[in-house]
Design a protein around this motif. Structure first.
Motif, short mmCIF file in Angstrom:
data_model
loop_
_atom_site.label_atom_id
_atom_site.label_comp_id
_atom_site.label_asym_id
_atom_site.label_seq_id
_atom_site.Cartn_x
_atom_site.Cartn_y
_atom_site.Cartn_z
N ASN A 34 11.38 -10.89 -20.00
CA ASN A 34 11.88 -12.25 -19.88
C ASN A 34 12.95 -12.57 -20.93
OD1 ASN A 34 10.31 -12.77 -17.66
ND2 ASN A 34 8.67 -13.76 -18.82
N ALA A 35 12.92 -11.90 -22.05
CA ALA A 35 13.95 -12.11 -23.07
C ALA A 35 15.31 -11.66 -22.56
CB ALA A 35 13.59 -11.38 -24.34
N LYS A 36 15.30 -10.69 -21.65
CA LYS A 36 16.55 -10.17 -21.07
C LYS A 36 16.79 -10.71 -19.67
CE LYS A 36 16.45 -5.83 -23.68
NZ LYS A 36 16.45 -4.34 -23.59
N ASN A 37 15.88 -11.54 -19.17
CA ASN A 37 16.00 -12.07 -17.80
C ASN A 37 16.17 -10.94 -16.79
OD1 ASN A 37 15.82 -14.82 -18.55
ND2 ASN A 37 17.98 -14.82 -19.11
N THR A 38 15.38 -9.91 -16.95
CA THR A 38 15.52 -8.72 -16.12
C THR A 38 14.15 -8.26 -15.62
OG1 THR A 38 17.49 -8.03 -17.33
CG2 THR A 38 16.38 -6.35 -16.02
N VAL A 39 14.11 -7.85 -14.37
CA VAL A 39 12.91 -7.26 -13.79
C VAL A 39 13.27 -5.83 -13.36
CG1 VAL A 39 13.39 -8.12 -11.46
CG2 VAL A 39 11.06 -7.59 -12.11
N TYR A 40 12.29 -4.95 -13.44
CA TYR A 40 12.51 -3.54 -13.16
C TYR A 40 11.57 -3.06 -12.06
CZ TYR A 40 14.54 -3.98 -17.81
OH TYR A 40 15.28 -4.39 -18.90
N LEU A 41 12.01 -2.01 -11.40
CA LEU A 41 11.13 -1.31 -10.46
C LEU A 41 11.27 0.18 -10.74
CD1 LEU A 41 9.17 -1.70 -8.06
CD2 LEU A 41 11.10 -1.16 -6.56
N GLN A 42 10.26 0.74 -11.38
CA GLN A 42 10.22 2.17 -11.64
C GLN A 42 9.64 2.85 -10.41
OE1 GLN A 42 11.30 4.04 -14.37
NE2 GLN A 42 10.83 5.78 -13.04
N MET A 43 10.40 3.76 -9.83
CA MET A 43 9.98 4.43 -8.60
C MET A 43 9.84 5.92 -8.88
SD MET A 43 12.36 2.42 -5.83
CE MET A 43 13.87 3.20 -6.41
N ASN A 44 8.63 6.42 -8.76
CA ASN A 44 8.34 7.84 -8.98
C ASN A 44 7.86 8.48 -7.68
OD1 ASN A 44 8.88 7.46 -11.74
ND2 ASN A 44 6.74 6.95 -12.17
N SER A 45 7.88 9.79 -7.66
CA SER A 45 7.42 10.55 -6.48
C SER A 45 8.05 10.01 -5.20
CB SER A 45 5.89 10.48 -6.40
OG SER A 45 5.29 10.99 -7.57
N ASP A 87 0.83 -1.21 0.00
CA ASP A 87 0.00 0.00 0.00
C ASP A 87 0.86 1.26 0.00
OD1 ASP A 87 -2.63 -1.34 2.15
OD2 ASP A 87 -2.31 -1.48 -0.01
N SER A 88 2.01 1.19 0.63
CA SER A 88 2.86 2.38 0.76
C SER A 88 3.46 2.84 -0.56
CB SER A 88 3.98 2.10 1.77
OG SER A 88 4.76 1.00 1.34
N VAL A 89 3.48 1.98 -1.56
CA VAL A 89 4.09 2.36 -2.85
C VAL A 89 3.08 2.34 -3.99
CG1 VAL A 89 6.28 1.41 -2.05
CG2 VAL A 89 4.83 0.05 -3.57
N LYS A 90 1.87 1.89 -3.72
CA LYS A 90 0.88 1.77 -4.78
C LYS A 90 0.62 3.13 -5.42
CE LYS A 90 -1.95 -1.36 -3.63
NZ LYS A 90 -3.05 -2.11 -2.97
N GLY A 91 0.63 3.16 -6.75
CA GLY A 91 0.43 4.40 -7.47
C GLY A 91 1.70 5.18 -7.73
N ARG A 92 2.78 4.81 -7.06
CA ARG A 92 4.07 5.50 -7.28
C ARG A 92 5.11 4.58 -7.91
NH1 ARG A 92 6.99 7.10 -3.01
NH2 ARG A 92 6.18 5.47 -1.60
#
Length: 122
Positions: A74-85, A62-67
């Motif tokens: 999967n082709a790059k075997n990579t996961v991302y976390l975009q963090m805004n605000s 809940d603390s990060v929802k919306g931000r």
């Protein structure tokens, strides 16, 4: 075995953005779901976000929802976390993790990265 390496952390002012990456290697042929956790000094590691193998379902604290937005390539075997605000209370070491069943608590994940520091100044 699966090896996870996070990158993209750093120092940012409140209101700014960062994108974290987590590159997986090793037995990546298994259909791992991926999660992000964080741990601030003196606090327990807490769940941030989770994405299924297909990317079709995502879950957030809940603390990060919306931000924050979790995604994967999967082709790059990579996961991302975009963090805004970003807020000062987002300051923590951020860890990615891989698991096969369940989500949301640390015991659901089998493999962990070493973490990347995110510092948000006020």
């Amino acid at each position: 075995q699966v090896q996870l390496v996070e990158s993209g952390g750093g120092l940012v002012q409140a209101g700014g953005s960062l994108r974290l990456s987590c590159a997986a290697s090793g037995r990546t042929n298994r259909n791992f779901a991926m999660g992000w956790f964080r741990q601030a000094p003196g606090k327990e590691r807490e769940f941030v976000a989770h994405i299924t193998w297909s990317g079709g379902s995502t879950y957030y604290a809940d603390s990060v929802k919306g931000r924050f937005t979790i995604s994967r390539d999967n082709a790059k075997n990579t996961v991302y976390l975009q963090m805004n605000s970003l807020k000062p209370e987002d300051t923590a070491v951020y860890y990615c993790a891989a698991g096969l069943t369940g989500w949301g608590t640390w015991d659901k994940y089998n493999y962990w990265g070493q973490g990347t520091q995110v510092t948000v100044s006020s």
